[in-house]
Design a protein around this motif. Structure first.
Motif, PDB file in Angstrom:
ATOM      1  N   UNK A   1       0.630  -1.566   0.042  1.00  0.00           N
ATOM      2  CA  UNK A   1      -0.102  -0.026  -0.067  1.00  0.00           C
ATOM      3  C   UNK A   1       0.552   1.347   0.025  1.00  0.00           C
ATOM      4  N   UNK A   2       1.979   1.685   0.539  1.00  0.00           N
ATOM      5  CA  UNK A   2       2.123   2.822   1.273  1.00  0.00           C
ATOM      6  C   UNK A   2       3.587   3.430  -0.013  1.00  0.00           C
ATOM      7  N   UNK A   3       4.508   1.735  -0.716  1.00  0.00           N
ATOM      8  CA  UNK A   3       4.872   1.667  -1.681  1.00  0.00           C
ATOM      9  C   UNK A   3       3.570   2.194  -2.815  1.00  0.00           C
ATOM     10  N   UNK A   4       2.422   1.890  -2.828  1.00  0.00           N
ATOM     11  CA  UNK A   4       1.361   1.791  -4.384  1.00  0.00           C
ATOM     12  C   UNK A   4       1.263   3.479  -4.553  1.00  0.00           C
ATOM     13  N   UNK A   5       1.153   3.766  -3.670  1.00  0.00           N
ATOM     14  CA  UNK A   5       0.558   5.039  -2.995  1.00  0.00           C
ATOM     15  C   UNK A   5       1.614   6.200  -3.573  1.00  0.00           C
TER      16      UNK A   5
ATOM     17  N   UNK B   1       1.610  -0.939 -12.478  1.00  0.00           N
ATOM     18  CA  UNK B   1       1.280  -2.186 -12.504  1.00  0.00           C
ATOM     19  C   UNK B   1       2.867  -3.412 -12.742  1.00  0.00           C
ATOM     20  N   UNK B   2       3.619  -2.890 -13.751  1.00  0.00           N
ATOM     21  CA  UNK B   2       4.985  -4.039 -13.961  1.00  0.00           C
ATOM     22  C   UNK B   2       5.769  -3.704 -12.854  1.00  0.00           C
ATOM     23  N   UNK B   3       5.581  -2.171 -12.553  1.00  0.00           N
ATOM     24  CA  UNK B   3       6.619  -1.862 -11.401  1.00  0.00           C
ATOM     25  C   UNK B   3       5.616  -1.847 -10.298  1.00  0.00           C
TER      26      UNK B   3
ATOM     27  N   UNK C   1     -11.740   2.184  -9.895  1.00  0.00           N
ATOM     28  CA  UNK C   1     -11.555   1.190  -9.791  1.00  0.00           C
ATOM     29  C   UNK C   1     -10.235   0.462 -10.122  1.00  0.00           C
ATOM     30  N   UNK C   2      -9.689   0.869 -10.100  1.00  0.00           N
ATOM     31  CA  UNK C   2      -8.299   0.367 -10.921  1.00  0.00           C
ATOM     32  C   UNK C   2      -7.823  -0.969 -10.269  1.00  0.00           C
ATOM     33  N   UNK C   3      -8.121  -1.612 -10.131  1.00  0.00           N
ATOM     34  CA  UNK C   3      -7.712  -3.083  -9.414  1.00  0.00           C
ATOM     35  C   UNK C   3      -7.530  -3.955 -10.000  1.00  0.00           C
ATOM     36  N   UNK C   4      -7.035  -5.535  -9.988  1.00  0.00           N
ATOM     37  CA  UNK C   4      -6.263  -6.732 -10.761  1.00  0.00           C
ATOM     38  C   UNK C   4      -7.953  -6.837 -11.153  1.00  0.00           C
ATOM     39  N   UNK C   5      -9.815  -6.624 -11.155  1.00  0.00           N
ATOM     40  CA  UNK C   5     -10.360  -7.548 -11.689  1.00  0.00           C
ATOM     41  C   UNK C   5     -10.479  -6.519 -13.350  1.00  0.00           C
TER      42      UNK C   5
END
Length: 342
Positions: free
Chosen positions: A33-37, A154-156, A108-112
């Motif tokens: 989570x923190x890294x993603x933000x 997503x790649x990183x 809705x940015x998600x793996x879905x």
């Protein structure tokens, strides 16, 4: 049968130099989570988009809400992420000094969802012709640039959080790429449990619903706590249901699985021993819930799970029993390797 830790290479820790996570069998998890933000902010903030005399840029990452995690189970990487992102932008037409401002929303940015399917809405402050031209540019051109940045996130994410989750096996100093398979929590495939509809000739209005009970038992090659986790940890439930999950794993907490076809509430939770739920299919009679009890008992060489479901509509019993086997027990074994007896 061998006892726990005897004869089964998944549990022989002395063969590993670090004595942990033998053959990558155990479930390991990292909070992304923190890294993603930080990464999303880095990729989106001050992003410039220019074309055909129109210059625009993202001036602020206004808000990022959500979560992300990376998980390893038996050499498979499972990534879960769900983000709601709000951005501010500004732009101007060539030869015009006035700035036009607006916002973008990515709910809705998600793996879905494939990145190409991610919704991005554009709003603008003002109603003039110039404002509408810049808004159209942001809608038609800038959204593609935003999606490219989301692809890079997503790649990183996968590259960064693959490190350390998959450990080398005995005799190896590094992890071979062939030993790692990267999948999303949905395995790129959504499952919807078959809706159960009572035959029309059995539908009775104004009468008491005829119900029956179901009892099942199943052996799993895992610890009792691991099976308990598979039903209560959102990332593990996501993995075996192969779809988006809503869950509050606490007494009184609600859950929604299989595209909303299964909903319910946790009534009792005893870690590693018991789970009691109110549980229903979407197409059961309105407001009708069954009560499901999972008794989890760790044996010498396996874990025995006994399921009892009461108040199942009589016409649904056979199909419900098969769905427990197919969508729960078999899927859990397949997702986490709990079905292999050595």
């Amino acid at each position: 049968m061998a006892k726990w830790g005897e004869g089964d290479p998944r549990w022989i820790v002395e063969e590993r130099p670090d004595a942990t996570n033998v053959n990558n069998w155990h479930w390991t998890e990292k909070n992304a989570g923190p890294w993603s933000k930080d990464r999303l902010t880095e990729l989106l903030n001050n992003l410039k988009i220019s074309q055909n005399g129109i210059d625009c840029k993202i001036t602020e990452v206004k808000n990022i809400d959500g979560e992300a995690s990376a998980n390893n189970r038996k050499g498979k990487l499972i990534f879960f992420y769900e983000w709601d992102i709000k951005l501010k932008w500004e732009g101007r037409l060539a030869g015009n000094k006035d700035k036009i401002k607006g916002e973008m929303h990515i709910p809705n940015l998600s793996e879905e969802n494939d990145v190409s399917e991610v919704d991005i809405t554009v709003t603008v402050t003002g109603n003039g012709e110039e404002a509408q031209r810049v808004k159209a540019f942001m809608h038609n051109v800038a959204r593609n640039e935003i999606r490219n940045q989301l692809k890079e996130y997503i790649r990183s994410l996968k590259e960064e959080f693959s490190k350390g989750l998959i450990l080398p096996k005995k005799g190896e100093t590094t992890v071979k790429p062939d030993n790692v398979s990267t999948i999303t929590s949905g395995f790129n495939k959504k499952i919807n449990m078959e809706p159960i509809v009572a035959p029309q000739d059995k539908k009775v209005v104004g009468c008491k619903l005829d119900t029956k009970s179901i009892e099942l038992s199943e052996k799993f090659q895992c610890r009792a706590q691991e099976f308990y986790d598979a039903l209560t940890r959102i990332e593990m439930v996501t993995a075996f249901t192969q779809g988006h999950v809503k869950m509050e794993a606490e007494k009184g907490g609600k859950f929604s699985l299989f595209g909303g076809n299964v909903t319910g509430e946790f009534r009792e939770m005893v870690p590693g021993k018991k789970i009691i739920q109110y549980w229903r299919y979407k197409q059961w009679p309105e407001q009708h819930f069954s009560e499901v009890t999972f008794d989890i008992e760790e044996k010498e060489d396996h874990t025995l799970v006994s399921l009892k479901q009461e108040l199942v509509p009589a016409s649904e019993v056979d199909q419900t029993r098969e769905n427990w086997k197919r969508y729960y027990f078999e899927s859990i074994k397949r997702a986490f390797g709990f079905g292999a007896f050595l």
